[in-house]
Design a protein around this motif. Structure first.
Motif, PDB file in Angstrom:
ATOM      1  N   GLY A  97      33.487  -3.431  24.386  1.00 27.02           N
ATOM      2  CA  GLY A  97      32.604  -2.279  24.481  1.00 27.02           C
ATOM      3  C   GLY A  97      31.360  -2.459  23.647  1.00 27.02           C
ATOM      4  N   GLU A  98      30.367  -1.614  23.898  1.00 28.85           N
ATOM      5  CA  GLU A  98      29.112  -1.664  23.158  1.00 28.85           C
ATOM      6  C   GLU A  98      29.045  -0.505  22.164  1.00 28.85           C
ATOM      7  OE1 GLU A  98      24.289  -1.220  23.922  1.00 28.85           O
ATOM      8  OE2 GLU A  98      25.639  -1.627  25.605  1.00 28.85           O
ATOM      9  N   VAL A  99      28.674  -0.826  20.932  1.00 29.48           N
ATOM     10  CA  VAL A  99      28.541   0.200  19.900  1.00 29.48           C
ATOM     11  C   VAL A  99      27.281   1.011  20.183  1.00 29.48           C
ATOM     12  CG1 VAL A  99      28.270   0.634  17.440  1.00 29.48           C
ATOM     13  CG2 VAL A  99      29.730  -1.257  18.221  1.00 29.48           C
ATOM     14  N   THR A 100      27.458   2.309  20.414  1.00 29.04           N
ATOM     15  CA  THR A 100      26.301   3.180  20.693  1.00 29.04           C
ATOM     16  C   THR A 100      25.849   3.956  19.465  1.00 29.04           C
ATOM     17  OG1 THR A 100      27.804   4.945  21.435  1.00 29.04           O
ATOM     18  CG2 THR A 100      26.957   3.413  23.114  1.00 29.04           C
ATOM     19  N   ALA A 101      26.748   4.179  18.521  1.00 32.61           N
ATOM     20  CA  ALA A 101      26.401   4.896  17.288  1.00 32.61           C
ATOM     21  C   ALA A 101      27.399   4.510  16.210  1.00 32.61           C
ATOM     22  CB  ALA A 101      26.411   6.399  17.524  1.00 32.61           C
ATOM     23  N   ILE A 143      28.339  -4.505  11.426  1.00 36.09           N
ATOM     24  CA  ILE A 143      28.377  -4.003  12.799  1.00 36.09           C
ATOM     25  C   ILE A 143      27.296  -2.947  12.957  1.00 36.09           C
ATOM     26  CG2 ILE A 143      29.798  -2.813  14.521  1.00 36.09           C
ATOM     27  CD1 ILE A 143      32.237  -4.015  13.013  1.00 36.09           C
ATOM     28  N   LYS A 144      26.464  -3.133  13.983  1.00 40.27           N
ATOM     29  CA  LYS A 144      25.332  -2.238  14.196  1.00 40.27           C
ATOM     30  C   LYS A 144      25.344  -1.722  15.626  1.00 40.27           C
ATOM     31  CE  LYS A 144      22.506  -4.950  10.976  1.00 40.27           C
ATOM     32  NZ  LYS A 144      21.269  -5.767  10.828  1.00 40.27           N
ATOM     33  N   ALA A 145      24.598  -0.629  15.835  1.00 40.00           N
ATOM     34  CA  ALA A 145      24.474  -0.072  17.184  1.00 40.00           C
ATOM     35  C   ALA A 145      23.817  -1.097  18.108  1.00 40.00           C
ATOM     36  CB  ALA A 145      23.661   1.215  17.149  1.00 40.00           C
ATOM     37  N   GLY A 146      24.318  -1.196  19.321  1.00 36.58           N
ATOM     38  CA  GLY A 146      23.800  -2.150  20.291  1.00 36.58           C
ATOM     39  C   GLY A 146      24.608  -3.429  20.378  1.00 36.58           C
ATOM     40  N   GLN A 147      25.474  -3.681  19.388  1.00 32.12           N
ATOM     41  CA  GLN A 147      26.299  -4.884  19.427  1.00 32.12           C
ATOM     42  C   GLN A 147      27.539  -4.666  20.281  1.00 32.12           C
ATOM     43  OE1 GLN A 147      27.061  -5.735  15.277  1.00 32.12           O
ATOM     44  NE2 GLN A 147      25.269  -7.066  15.107  1.00 32.12           N
ATOM     45  N   SER A 148      28.089  -5.768  20.762  1.00 36.56           N
ATOM     46  CA  SER A 148      29.315  -5.718  21.552  1.00 36.56           C
ATOM     47  C   SER A 148      30.484  -6.142  20.670  1.00 36.56           C
ATOM     48  CB  SER A 148      29.199  -6.644  22.761  1.00 36.56           C
ATOM     49  OG  SER A 148      30.352  -6.563  23.566  1.00 36.56           O
ATOM     50  N   VAL A 149      31.610  -5.425  20.798  1.00 36.63           N
ATOM     51  CA  VAL A 149      32.784  -5.711  19.973  1.00 36.63           C
ATOM     52  C   VAL A 149      34.015  -5.864  20.854  1.00 36.63           C
ATOM     53  CG1 VAL A 149      31.919  -4.577  17.897  1.00 36.63           C
ATOM     54  CG2 VAL A 149      33.173  -3.234  19.607  1.00 36.63           C
ATOM     55  N   ASP A 169      32.164  -9.443  19.683  1.00 34.09           N
ATOM     56  CA  ASP A 169      32.250 -10.056  21.001  1.00 34.09           C
ATOM     57  C   ASP A 169      31.162 -11.131  21.100  1.00 34.09           C
ATOM     58  OD1 ASP A 169      32.569 -10.752  23.610  1.00 34.09           O
ATOM     59  OD2 ASP A 169      31.832  -8.872  24.459  1.00 34.09           O
ATOM     60  N   ARG A 170      31.583 -12.380  21.115  1.00 31.44           N
ATOM     61  CA  ARG A 170      30.640 -13.503  21.119  1.00 31.44           C
ATOM     62  C   ARG A 170      30.503 -14.145  22.493  1.00 31.44           C
ATOM     63  NH1 ARG A 170      33.702 -13.585  16.458  1.00 31.44           N
ATOM     64  NH2 ARG A 170      32.506 -13.380  14.522  1.00 31.44           N
TER      65      ARG A 170
END
Length: 429
Positions: A97-101, A143-149, A169-170
């Motif tokens: 998933g993508e971190v949105t906040a 971990i920042k907003a917009g990154q995938s985990v 998520d690389r």
């Protein structure tokens, strides 16, 4: 001089495969190769199509390659793991998933942050779920907003407690790197590079669908590695270099050197009393698969690790002897062996150093720990974690060293005295 230049221009316009070889003065015999200095264009396809070579190579193929490849395929079918090879206690479901906040956790005592993650796959795809993630001071990469985990899934839990953070998520940077690699290979080697990429895909499938599952299911790791390695090399060599006399000789040399590597690896693993427990992840694997043969797994790793370099060495040696025979069809077996070994010595010197350094690089964290402790060298070498890498590197290197004379001898026997035997056959007729 003029006739040689004309002959060279004509040869350059033929469709056969060409390679460049420096032909010493006085050694250009037959097939239109004149005497002289400098680089001559040599047509090595005439060696593959030579009736004498074809007859000799057919003997090698019928007596060695066909029985060994057939045995490998039969054993692979017999050992194929099928389904149900995973360990139940370690089965986990995952999602991305993508971190949105992201914000601090409600309780200040908790050293974590609460991320809102929009799921990109899994049963809850498209939903935004709360996930606790490490704070900036607890992970090397915040971990920042917009990154995938990557997330683990706890089945049956409420949605707000169902997902746990696993790692970054690389997949995207790895995919970009893989695309760059594929473009570079195809740009340099064209169709042969494309074939090599397909062979690489076959290797990945064999590793993930046969070798690893078969070992996990309880098959002998060494047998599985030998069978899988033989099948991988057969497909890789023939797919990349074509089904011809040259590649058949290279494959025969590869399998011979592979067999020697297996014997040396097994003997020195036992002789050095290596349990395999010092290998990274070995204890974890043993905890989930108690019947796993870690010593056999260690030797299997040596075999798989040496395969790629063996392929490189044997194909190069076969190609070198083919070049020499194309330049001088009357060259004797002794002359071809001598010249081929001179080429092989240079190749082995660099490849062996590369292999040992690769294994040393893999063990670098362990070596750093010993350097900090300032232990005597013999004490460091005797510890299993270091001895394992020493055995792995030296056994692989011995396999590579053996591949040079083995392949060179096979190739020299296949192509020696081509023109003389053709003349003798013609005189008998």
């Amino acid at each position: 001089m003029a006739s040689r230049n004309v002959g060279r221009r004509r040869a350059d316009h033929k469709g056969n495969r060409r390679r460049t070889l420096a032909i010493p003065q006085g050694h250009g015999h037959g097939h239109g190769h004149g005497h002289g200095h400098g680089d001559h264009v040599v047509d090595t396809s005439v060696v593959n199509s030579d009736a004498v070579v074809a007859r000799r190579v057919r003997i090698v193929v019928a007596a060695v390659l066909i029985p060994l490849i057939t045995a490998a395929v039969v054993l692979m079918i017999a050992l194929w793991p099928g389904g149900g090879v995973k360990v139940d206690s370690y089965q986990t479901s995952t999602a991305r998933g993508e971190v949105t906040a992201i914000k601090a956790c409600p309780d200040p005592k908790d050293k974590c942050e609460l991320a809102t993650v929009k799921l990109s796959n899994g049963p809850d795809k498209g939903k935004a779920v709360p996930v606790e993630v490490p704070s900036a001071g607890q992970t090397p990469f915040a971990i920042k907003a917009g990154q995938s985990v990557m997330l683990g899934i706890q089945e049956g839990a409420p949605l707000d407690q169902r997902y746990q953070y696993v790692d970054h998520d690389r997949s995207k940077p790895l995919l970009i790197l893989a695309v760059i690699f594929a473009i570079a290979v195809v740009a340099l080697s064209r169709w042969r590079g494309f074939a090599a990429l397909i062979a690489l895909g076959v290797t990945a499938v064999m590793l993930t669908q046969f070798i690893l599952p078969a070992i996990l299911k309880g098959s002998n790791p060494l047998v599985v590695a030998v069978v899988g390695g033989a099948v991988i090399m057969t497909i890789a060599v023939f797919l990349t270099h074509g089904v011809n006399a040259e590649s058949s000789i290279a494959l025969a040399g590869t399998i011979a050197a592979l067999g020697l590597t297996v014997l040396l690896g097994w003997f020195f693993a036992k002789f050095s009393q290596l349990s395999g427990l010092a290998a990274e992840g070995a204890s974890t694997a043993k905890s989930f698969a108690p019947n796993l043969d870690l010593t056999g797994l260690l030797v299997a790793g040596m075999v798989i690790g040496a395969l790629g370099v063996l392929d490189d060495v044997t194909v190069t040696q076969a190609a070198a002897v083919w070049e020499l025979s194309a330049a001088n069809p009357a060259a004797s077996r002794r002359e071809l062996m001598s010249a081929g070994l001179r080429i092989g010595r240079t190749h082995v010197a660099s490849v062996v150093n590369t292999l040992v350094l690769a294994y040393a690089g893999a063990a670098m964290p362990v070596l750093i720990v010993f350097a900090i402790q300032d232990l005597p060298t013999l004490s460091v070498l005797s510890t299993e974690s270091v001895a394992m890498e020493v055995v792995r590197g030296l056994v692989g290197s011995l396999g590579i060293i053996a591949a040079v004379p083995l392949t060179t001898a096979l190739a020299a026997m296949a192509v020696a005295d081509r023109s003389r035997e053709l003349v003798a056959d013609a005189e008998r007729l």
